[in-house]
Motif scaffolding. Sequence first.
Motif, PDB file in Angstrom:
ATOM      1  N   SER B 138      81.853  27.745  52.656  1.00 27.33           N
ATOM      2  CA  SER B 138      82.981  27.842  51.756  1.00 27.33           C
ATOM      3  C   SER B 138      84.236  27.386  52.729  1.00 27.33           C
ATOM      4  N   GLU B 139      84.063  27.510  53.967  1.00 28.51           N
ATOM      5  CA  GLU B 139      85.298  27.224  54.790  1.00 28.51           C
ATOM      6  C   GLU B 139      85.035  25.594  55.331  1.00 28.51           C
ATOM      7  N   ALA B 140      83.703  25.027  55.166  1.00 28.48           N
ATOM      8  CA  ALA B 140      83.593  23.639  55.546  1.00 28.48           C
ATOM      9  C   ALA B 140      84.477  22.644  55.108  1.00 28.48           C
ATOM     10  N   GLY B 141      84.765  22.855  53.763  1.00 33.55           N
ATOM     11  CA  GLY B 141      85.730  22.036  53.100  1.00 33.55           C
ATOM     12  C   GLY B 141      87.150  22.112  53.731  1.00 33.55           C
ATOM     13  N   LEU B 142      87.536  23.281  54.128  1.00 37.06           N
ATOM     14  CA  LEU B 142      89.097  23.412  54.937  1.00 37.06           C
ATOM     15  C   LEU B 142      88.987  22.696  56.291  1.00 37.06           C
ATOM     16  N   ALA B 143      87.915  22.922  56.732  1.00 37.14           N
ATOM     17  CA  ALA B 143      87.690  22.257  58.157  1.00 37.14           C
ATOM     18  C   ALA B 143      87.599  20.830  57.944  1.00 37.14           C
ATOM     19  N   LYS B 144      87.036  20.128  57.032  1.00 38.55           N
ATOM     20  CA  LYS B 144      86.798  18.917  56.900  1.00 38.55           C
ATOM     21  C   LYS B 144      88.070  18.263  56.501  1.00 38.55           C
ATOM     22  N   LYS B 145      88.906  18.829  55.781  1.00 36.92           N
ATOM     23  CA  LYS B 145      90.056  18.539  55.377  1.00 36.92           C
ATOM     24  C   LYS B 145      91.131  18.317  56.662  1.00 36.92           C
ATOM     25  N   ALA B 146      91.019  19.545  57.400  1.00 32.85           N
ATOM     26  CA  ALA B 146      91.925  19.709  58.308  1.00 32.85           C
ATOM     27  C   ALA B 146      91.416  18.347  59.430  1.00 32.85           C
TER      28      ALA B 146
END
Lengths: 195, 195
Positions: B138-146
């Motif tokens: 669920s956090e990987a999307g945020l990390a990828k965008k960042a």
Amino acid sequence: MEERWFPGAVALLLLLLAAGGAIPPPEDAARMARFVLHNCDWGALATLSAQEGLRGHPFANIFSLSDGPPGPLSGSGVPYLYLTDMEISVQDLEINSNASLTVSLAQTPYCKKHRYDPQNPLCAHIIFSGNVIKVNDSEAGLAKKALFSRHPEMESWPKDHNWFFAKFNITHIWVLDYFGGLKIVTPEEYYNVKP
Amino acid sequence: MEERWFPGAVALLLLLLAAGGAIPPPEDAARMARFVLHNCDWGALATLSAQEGLRGHPFANIFSLSDGPPGPLSGSGVPYLYLTDMEISVQDLEINSNASLTVSLAQTPYCKKHRYDPQNPLCAHIIFSGNVIKVNDSEAGLAKKALFSRHPEMESWPKDHNWFFAKFNITHIWVLDYFGGLKIVTPEEYYNVKP
């Protein structure tokens, strides 16, 4: 007269001068290590923390450094530091002098100019392992010249901090400057190479 | 039209934009920590070496990072990383996940512009202690965008390296942004402050 200069050529010349000479080819890892160190005014130093509750944990900190006065081909390869016992990392070193130092071309205009990401190996970075030691009186003159020529404000830092000259005593060197993983360079290769 | 622009004002505006907003006052250490992290595209990560003959020694290395897409006031404060098991520091973390991360305004145009030496506390730098952990789906999307918004070349890095998204899980924060020694900021203060 000014119109007779090619602005592009002037900019390139300034960039080369600013970069302290041309970058060595990546197969020449010892020269690359010397080049990157000499072109960096500071580095990140890792120690083993001596702090309550964190003893033995890694601790990363920033220090100015210099291996000699600025300019191409003039570096000694020795990372000199200007330290005080008031620094938390120096307090770590008093308990355990093992340390690691890293410097990267991401600190210079080189990687941005070539559009290399800081984690791309073409944006070369060097990792040193070893320990930090106070330099003796005969070496202090060299250290002072190396540091104060590149960090002129050091001369005016508060005297009551008891600053001293130190060096990173290199025992291991890893060079990441191309694809295919880290390269190992020995201190002998590093100090014997013509920068 | 071009003559109607004040070149100095334009340069200042570009610099402010590049710096991701105005620097917080030094008494606001939590905001300063968020500001410096958000304005840095990379940091130095210290681990405990797992290498033969160097086990337990500090090891400093360079990694790209991002706490969110570029631009002022948009950082999450979470240092996201893009890692592979092929990295020597990641191999260290598999044995002992304790780590320290440091970022400095010396990495931005700020200190050169103000003529602050990298070791001058006014050239603010932040030290994080904690550990590095793989982020969940669920956090990987945020990390990828960042990460990919600030490090576009990451998308094309070799697939066979098995890259994964990770974060530096912050447990301790030290801020050096003014005279008088390091300031301690808690993770709660850090994450709750308005950047």
